[in-house]
Design a protein around this motif. Structure first.
Motif, short mmCIF file in Angstrom:
data_model
loop_
_atom_site.label_atom_id
_atom_site.label_comp_id
_atom_site.label_asym_id
_atom_site.label_seq_id
_atom_site.Cartn_x
_atom_site.Cartn_y
_atom_site.Cartn_z
N THR A 185 4.17 -4.10 1.91
CA THR A 185 5.62 -3.99 1.95
C THR A 185 6.06 -2.58 1.58
O THR A 185 5.83 -2.12 0.47
CB THR A 185 6.25 -5.01 0.98
OG1 THR A 185 5.77 -6.32 1.31
CG2 THR A 185 7.76 -4.98 1.08
N LYS A 186 6.63 -1.90 2.54
CA LYS A 186 7.21 -0.57 2.38
C LYS A 186 6.25 0.46 1.76
O LYS A 186 6.54 1.06 0.74
CB LYS A 186 8.49 -0.65 1.54
CG LYS A 186 9.58 -1.49 2.20
CD LYS A 186 10.85 -1.48 1.39
CE LYS A 186 11.94 -2.29 2.10
NZ LYS A 186 13.22 -2.28 1.35
N PRO A 187 5.09 0.68 2.38
CA PRO A 187 4.23 1.76 1.90
C PRO A 187 4.93 3.10 2.07
O PRO A 187 5.58 3.35 3.09
CB PRO A 187 2.98 1.65 2.77
CG PRO A 187 3.42 0.91 4.00
CD PRO A 187 4.51 -0.02 3.55
N SER A 188 4.78 3.97 1.09
CA SER A 188 5.47 5.26 1.13
C SER A 188 4.91 6.15 2.23
O SER A 188 5.66 6.94 2.84
CB SER A 188 5.34 5.97 -0.21
OG SER A 188 3.97 6.14 -0.56
N ASP A 189 3.61 6.04 2.52
CA ASP A 189 2.99 6.91 3.52
C ASP A 189 2.04 6.15 4.44
O ASP A 189 2.13 6.26 5.65
CB ASP A 189 2.24 8.04 2.81
CG ASP A 189 3.15 8.91 1.98
OD1 ASP A 189 3.91 9.68 2.58
OD2 ASP A 189 3.14 8.81 0.74
N ARG A 190 1.11 5.38 3.86
CA ARG A 190 0.12 4.68 4.65
C ARG A 190 -0.09 3.28 4.08
O ARG A 190 0.05 3.06 2.88
CB ARG A 190 -1.24 5.44 4.64
CG ARG A 190 -1.17 6.87 5.17
CD ARG A 190 -0.86 6.91 6.65
NE ARG A 190 -0.93 8.24 7.22
CZ ARG A 190 0.11 9.09 7.32
NH1 ARG A 190 1.30 8.72 6.85
NH2 ARG A 190 -0.04 10.27 7.87
N ALA A 191 -0.49 2.36 4.95
CA ALA A 191 -0.86 1.03 4.49
C ALA A 191 -2.36 0.96 4.24
O ALA A 191 -2.81 0.62 3.14
CB ALA A 191 -0.43 -0.03 5.50
N ILE A 192 -3.16 1.28 5.26
CA ILE A 192 -4.62 1.25 5.13
C ILE A 192 -5.16 2.55 5.71
O ILE A 192 -4.92 2.85 6.88
CB ILE A 192 -5.24 0.05 5.87
CG1 ILE A 192 -4.67 -1.27 5.30
CG2 ILE A 192 -6.75 0.06 5.76
CD1 ILE A 192 -5.07 -2.49 6.10
#
Length: 762
Positions: free
Chosen positions: A457-464
């Motif tokens: 939920t709402k990663p600042s830059d990247r999820a994975i």
């Protein structure tokens, strides 16, 4: 629990009437003086208050009475020693229960205290009862803590003024363990085995001893702060009322109740509990998974998982973290680290930057940006002595020296300190990044990492993120990945959900929204199935970017059953240090089938399949686009496919094995097929006919092949006589090579259907 009953143990010393030869005036050890004929003590057979008693004259600063028999001292067993005394003559002494603690081999055990509370006698003839409790655990109410003792010579002391005559009734010793054990048959308390709980003393041995004695019962960690300087393993269930401190590199293994809540009870700190439970997960916990119990865990800084484990740099057995929420706690620890450093790149060493200034400051896992640098290139490793950086992928046009920018995002779970992690699973976890943190960065290498049923939920830059080959065989299933940039124009977004570098990616049944790119794929053999990713905005004729980006040319991948919403599939070779086509494979190996493509409020020039060669002489050899639905809302577009010639165009006379069939086109001005059936009609007899394929074949490719033709009715010559001759076909005709010239033996009129291709199918 009463050991005298359950185990037949004898705690009670004999009565004085049985003889004074077993009652010592010293410590009670073998060979010590007794009251039998000593002159300082005598048995009184009858007394007004006592049936029979020992009469003692106090002649020393401490006059002792000790039973010479060995009273057993057992872990978890508590003994109450009681004596009734009275003063009959002389000075009044003080009286206290006392004893001598023994250890294995007959030695003197070092214990906390060998004396109980003291009582002052003040009146002749008054019977005074004194008592004290002896036990191995530091419990409230225990007067003499004998941890380390296995037996004792027990009695009493007379202290104070000499000259007094004291009579002592028979000494009583009874098991009062039931006063201290709340669940007598189900709990073993670590304090009964010597644990102190002062936060300083090393209680590791006491913890291990309690577990060894538990035999299936629950081990109780009573109130207190217990320091464990060594590794400790519990084979029995543990209940924490107190808490634990221990060095970062020491582990606590809970084999029976291995779950996050128990570690939280043990360490009373969410972050530390997660670190120590993860450490245990990789160290003989006899469990394959760590259950977070549905808890929301706040993190003040990125969780460096290799540092949390402390000793291993690789791990390749199946392990799972499941069922919880992770969220950053606001603070500067989540701010990305950004460094600008000069470095040199050469295509002769395509995965290395050399002569990097300030290399020591650049963290592994940093995103690299600069001129000629493709998307999602990361620092895989560094050599400070050599001033070199190992790249996750080659750079397509960065030959020479320049200043690069290195940005290290901060991740809730950071596996990058491991050289290799395989068979690891994250399941049913919500990564509540809240526009402060990124989600997960993988290890440098490894296989079959699996992320399933998670929310980002709402990663600042990247999820994975993969900064190396830790994504080999990466599986991402049934996850919801939601960007924080829903109100940002597409072209202004910076977040990316997923990137990979290695092969065999599986992305299945996920949902991703509002990222700049959904997946940037750096390897081959990918399976992208059943996902829905949406990247639109509210702008009319708005810009759209690649949702699924293949960054290598020969991908051997399938994209099927997806809902591709307001973005496109972008196919590049930006991960090639020498992007001009040479002897290696060009673009190929991609199957796009059974997907739904949709877009709304986009410009006419929008396309859903975009090929972007970064060097010359590239072509497509193997592309299948079948059974898809293409639909726009709020306006038409011209075509579904396009070649982005920013860097180079394709070599259209080398196209092979391209299929566009069975697709549905809604609000598309120029539907395409390959092969394409085109009808040519001439009402006036002519020896040559021209078939124009300009907009009808994929990528506006050359008219390279005529597979077949058939006549629509009779073909006639200029005299209206039916003719039966076959024509020959001149392909790649015209200035733009998008025409086919049909040549007859004589002028001919009529209509034919031609099956044309923009490739060579063989």
């Amino acid at each position: 629990m009463n050991k005298a009953i359950t185990d037949g143990l004898v705690f009670m010393p004999p009565a004085f009437s049985g003889g004074l030869d077993v009652w010592s005036s010293q410590n009670g050890t073998p060979g010590s003086d007794t009251y039998d004929g000593s002159g300082n003590g005598a048995f009184v057979p009858a007394d007004a208050n006592f049936a029979g008693c020992l009469e003692v004259v106090k002649t020393q600063s401490v006059t002792k009475v000790r039973y010479m028999g060995e009273t057993p001292i057992l872990p978890g067993c508590y003994l109450r020693v009681t004596a009734r005394v009275k003063a009959v003559a002389g000075a009044f002494p003080a009286v206290r229960i006392a004893g001598w603690a023994g250890q294995s081999g007959g030695g003197h055990a070092t214990v906390d205290s060998e004396t109980g509370p003291s009582t002052q006698l003040t009146t002749y003839g008054e019977v005074v009862e004194i008592s004290a409790i002896i036990g191995t655990g530091d419990r409230t109410g225990v007067d003499m803590i004998w941890n380390g003792a296995i037996y004792g010579h027990i009695g009493l002391d007379l202290t104070g003024s000499n000259g007094g005559v004291i009579r002592i009734d028979d000494i009583q010793i009874e098991d009062v363990t039931n006063v201290f054990i709340r669940d007598m048959m189900g709990v073993v308390d670590v304090r009964d085995y010597g644990a102190i709980g002062d936060g300083v003393t090393n209680d590791s041995a006491a913890f291990e001893a309690a577990d060894a004695a538990a035999g299936g019962r629950k081990v109780l960690i009573s109130e207190g702060v217990y320091h464990l300087a060594n590794n400790v393993t519990f084979q029995n269930e543990v209940k924490f009322e107190g808490t634990i401190t221990m060095p970062a590199d020491r582990y606590l293994i809970l084999q029976r109740n291995f779950d996050y809540q128990t570690y939280l009870d043990a360490f009373a700190n969410e972050e530390l509990a997660l670190k120590k439970s993860f450490q245990a997960l990789l160290n003989y916990s006899d469990h394959e998974s760590l259950d977070l119990g549905g808890r929301r865990i706040g993190l003040t800084e990125p969780l460096d998982l290799q540092a949390a484990e402390g000793t291993k740099t690789s791990f390749a057995s199946r392990r799972v973290i499941r069922n919880g929420q992770l969220a950053p706690i606001s603070g500067p620890a989540w701010d990305p680290d950004v460094f600008a450093s000069q470095g040199t790149y050469s295509t002769s060493t395509p995965l290395t930057l050399t002569n990097v200034t300030g290399v020591a400051n650049i963290p592994v896992g940093s995103l690299i940006t600069g001129n000629g640098v493709g998307r999602e290139i990361y620092v895989r490793a560094k050599n400070e002595a050599a001033q070199t950086i190992t790249l996750s992928q080659p750079l397509f046009d960065a030959e020479g020296t320049q200043v690069f920018t290195f940005t290290r995002f901060k991740y809730l779970l950071d596996f990058s300190g491991f050289t290799k992690i395989s068979l690891f699973i994250l399941s049913d976890i919500e990564f509540q990044c809240n526009n402060m943190a990124s989600g997960v960065i993988l290890a440098n290498s490894g296989t079959a990492f699996h992320v399933r049923d998670c929310f980002f939920t709402k990663p600042s830059d990247r999820a994975i993120t993969s900064h190396g080959s830790g994504c080999q065989g990466l599986m991402i299933d049934r996850c919801n990945i939601q960007s924080s940039e829903s109100t940002v124009r597409v072209q202004d977004r910076t977040t990316i959900a997923i990137n990979t570098n290695a092969n065999d990616l599986k992305v299945r049944d996920n949902r991703g929204t509002y990222f700049r790119h959904f997946v940037v794929v750096g390897g081959s053999g990918s399976t992208i199935v059943g996902n829905h990713w949406f990247q639109g905005d509210e702008e009319t004729d708005g810009v759209r970017l690649g949702g699924l980006v293949f960054a290598t040319s020969n991908v051997k991948s399938i994209v099927t059953g997806n809902y591709i919403d307001n973005n496109f599939i972008e196919w590049t070779n930006e991960y090639d240090a020498t992007p001009d086509q040479g002897s290696d494979f060009s673009f190929g190996g991609l199957t796009i089938t059974g997907n739904t493509f949709t877009a709304n409020d986009v410009a006419r020039w929008f396309n859903w399949i975009v090929v972007k060669p970064h060097g010359s002489d590239h072509f497509i050899n193997g592309l299948s686009v079948t059974g898809n639905v293409f639909r726009t809302l709020n306006g038409n577009i011209d075509r579904i496919e396009h070649v982005d010639t920013t860097f180079a165009d394709l070599k259209y006379n080398s196209m092979r094995n391209i299929t566009f069939t069975g697709n549905v086109f809604n609000a598309i001005n120029e539907p395409i097929e390959n092969p394409r059936i085109i009808t040519a009609t001439e009402s006036t007899a002519s020896q040559t006919w021209i078939i124009d394929t300009d907009t009808k074949l994929p990528f506006r490719g050359f008219a390279r092949t005529v597979e077949s033709y058939s006549a629509n009715g009779q073909l006639r010559n200029s005299g209206s006589t039916t003719i039966y001759d076959a024509p020959w076909f001149d392909t790649e005709y015209g200035a733009d090579k998008r025409e086919v010239r049909v040549v007859w033996r004589e002028p001919t009129r009529g209509s034919i259907r031609c099956r044309l291709r923009m490739d060579n199918p063989l």
